[in-house]
Motif scaffolding. Structure first.
Motif, PDB file in Angstrom:
ATOM      1  N   LEU A 198      44.512  66.148  41.776  1.00 36.29           N
ATOM      2  CA  LEU A 198      43.945  65.674  40.518  1.00 36.29           C
ATOM      3  C   LEU A 198      42.436  65.841  40.583  1.00 36.29           C
ATOM      4  CD1 LEU A 198      45.065  62.534  38.607  1.00 36.29           C
ATOM      5  CD2 LEU A 198      42.649  63.005  38.901  1.00 36.29           C
ATOM      6  N   MET A 199      41.864  66.592  39.625  1.00 34.87           N
ATOM      7  CA  MET A 199      40.448  66.954  39.671  1.00 34.87           C
ATOM      8  C   MET A 199      39.709  66.341  38.493  1.00 34.87           C
ATOM      9  SD  MET A 199      40.686  70.963  40.842  1.00 34.87           S
ATOM     10  CE  MET A 199      41.057  71.380  42.568  1.00 34.87           C
ATOM     11  N   ALA A 200      38.646  65.587  38.770  1.00 33.59           N
ATOM     12  CA  ALA A 200      37.894  64.854  37.754  1.00 33.59           C
ATOM     13  C   ALA A 200      36.485  65.421  37.631  1.00 33.59           C
ATOM     14  CB  ALA A 200      37.838  63.371  38.117  1.00 33.59           C
ATOM     15  N   HIS A 201      36.076  65.733  36.409  1.00 28.70           N
ATOM     16  CA  HIS A 201      34.801  66.411  36.168  1.00 28.70           C
ATOM     17  C   HIS A 201      33.644  65.423  36.018  1.00 28.70           C
ATOM     18  CE1 HIS A 201      34.581  65.309  31.901  1.00 28.70           C
ATOM     19  NE2 HIS A 201      35.859  65.593  31.801  1.00 28.70           N
ATOM     20  N   ALA A 202      32.437  65.982  35.946  1.00 26.61           N
ATOM     21  CA  ALA A 202      31.204  65.198  35.862  1.00 26.61           C
ATOM     22  C   ALA A 202      30.813  64.933  34.411  1.00 26.61           C
ATOM     23  CB  ALA A 202      30.069  65.949  36.561  1.00 26.61           C
ATOM     24  N   THR A 203      29.855  64.041  34.226  1.00 27.11           N
ATOM     25  CA  THR A 203      29.332  63.718  32.898  1.00 27.11           C
ATOM     26  C   THR A 203      28.795  64.965  32.201  1.00 27.11           C
ATOM     27  OG1 THR A 203      28.687  61.510  33.623  1.00 27.11           O
ATOM     28  CG2 THR A 203      27.634  62.338  31.631  1.00 27.11           C
ATOM     29  N   GLY A 204      29.183  65.119  30.931  1.00 30.56           N
ATOM     30  CA  GLY A 204      28.665  66.202  30.117  1.00 30.56           C
ATOM     31  C   GLY A 204      29.451  67.492  30.198  1.00 30.56           C
ATOM     32  N   PHE A 205      30.465  67.555  31.059  1.00 36.67           N
ATOM     33  CA  PHE A 205      31.166  68.813  31.264  1.00 36.67           C
ATOM     34  C   PHE A 205      32.621  68.720  30.796  1.00 36.67           C
ATOM     35  CE2 PHE A 205      27.513  68.807  34.148  1.00 36.67           C
ATOM     36  CZ  PHE A 205      26.890  69.959  33.693  1.00 36.67           C
TER      37      PHE A 205
END
Length: 345
Positions: free
Chosen positions: A67-74
């Motif tokens: 499970l892959m979680a992205h950064a703010t704004g992306f």
């Protein structure tokens, strides 16, 4: 725990990909776009998967889920270059990957930008969203679940694991936004990031214009071409005026940065428990937000509770934007975690 959570099939973008909208309940209730990708010779053909069907197929599968979680704004597609490298690094690996667009981001964002500055986004809401996605897709429980998170996404994984010990069997955390206990300096930093986000250029006449503005400059200086193209392709949407607008609107992004002050993850790191294969905290060699001392300290704080093994690691040649700059290094770490998980199945 979340009796009303539902999954709505949206599209099969390829034979091994299913895109769905997971209805999550919070402030407010909304649909979060998720994507499940099967890799390896045993990849399941995609199809119309409802919550019950997903739970049944996932719950009985020995395949690890990453499970892959992205950064703010992306957006979720920032991990596509990592997946491309992962296929090269571990061509025989059998696994499923789950990506999702956090609230206010990517395809989960509102169709129109806010007219007034919204209230700060409580980062705890991201963790509750994640738990509802896990339950709706049936990927929790006894299955091997490996969490990979960048920046805000890494903090989301930490918050979710604190809420539900045993959720992840392995955690790879790239520069989590988890600093020392509240201080004026930290609050000033959050306010500065919010101000910068609020004044970000919101649109371009064309993707070519956006590419020319970004390529090789500022935070994009070390990005791979593949990462930049993923952002240009999926981080913008064309509206009726013909212009290409950021999916994560500047005022929404500012509300996310402003909300960072409402979680207290650093103080809870010693409570992190039941991550069977341990935690690795990564920092970029050239990061301007996470010094080696800070990254080492985050791992030490986790270890100090005596509940979970943790180590720190430096990614050479990278700044804070490790995922976008060194997808090869991230893929190697994921491949190693998948191999460990497969060995214990």
């Amino acid at each position: 725990e979340y009796m009303g959570t539902s999954v709505t099939f949206m599209a099969s973008t390829a034979s091994n990909r299913v895109v769905s909208a997971v209805r999550v309940f919070g402030r407010p209730a909304l649909n979060l776009v998720t994507e499940r990708i099967s890799l390896g010779a045993g990849a399941r053909a995609s199809g119309r998967v409802g919550a019950a069907g997903a739970a049944k197929s996932a719950g009985t599968s020995p395949r690890p889920v990453v499970l892959m979680a992205h950064a703010t704004g992306f957006c979720r597609q920032m991990y596509e270059p990592v997946l491309a490298e992962l296929v090269k690094a571990a061509p025989a690996a059998e696994l499923d990957v789950v990506l999702w667009d956090s609230r206010l981001h990517g395809e989960s964002a509102p169709p129109e930008p806010p007219r007034e500055p919204p209230l700060p986004l409580d980062w705890n809401d991201n963790a509750y969203d994640l738990l509802q996605i896990v339950d709706a897709l049936g990927i929790g429980g006894a299955q091997q679940l490996i969490g990979v998170g960048h920046s805000m996404g890494a903090t989301t994984l930490l918050r979710a694991q604190l809420l539900r010990p045993g959720l992840f069997s392995r955690m790879l955390l790239y520069e989590p936004i988890t600093f020392v206990p509240r201080s004026a300096a930290v609050d000033d930093g959050n306010a500065m990031m919010a101000r910068k986000a609020a004044t970000r250029r919101p649109s371009f006449a064309s993707i070519a214009e956006a590419r020319a503005a970004y390529k090789g400059r500022a935070i994009f200086a070390r990005w791979t071409d593949a990462a930049l193209e993923a952002y240009l392709a999926h981080g913008f949407m064309q509206r009726s005026d013909g212009a290409f607008w950021l999916r994560c609107a500047p005022l929404d992004e500012a509300s996310v940065f402003a909300g960072n002050r409402y979680h207290h993850t650093y103080a809870q790191l010693p409570e992190l428990s039941r991550v069977r294969d341990g935690v690795t905290v990564f920092g970029g060699e050239h990061s301007d937000s996470h010094s080696k001392a800070l990254v080492d300290d985050l791992a030490a704080q986790i270890r100090s509770g005596g509940r979970t093994r943790a180590q720190s690691s430096t990614v050479s040649g990278a700044s804070h934007f490790v995922i976008m700059e060194r997808p090869d290094a991230v893929a190697e770490a994921v491949a190693e975690a998948v191999a460990e998980a497969a060995a214990t199945t």
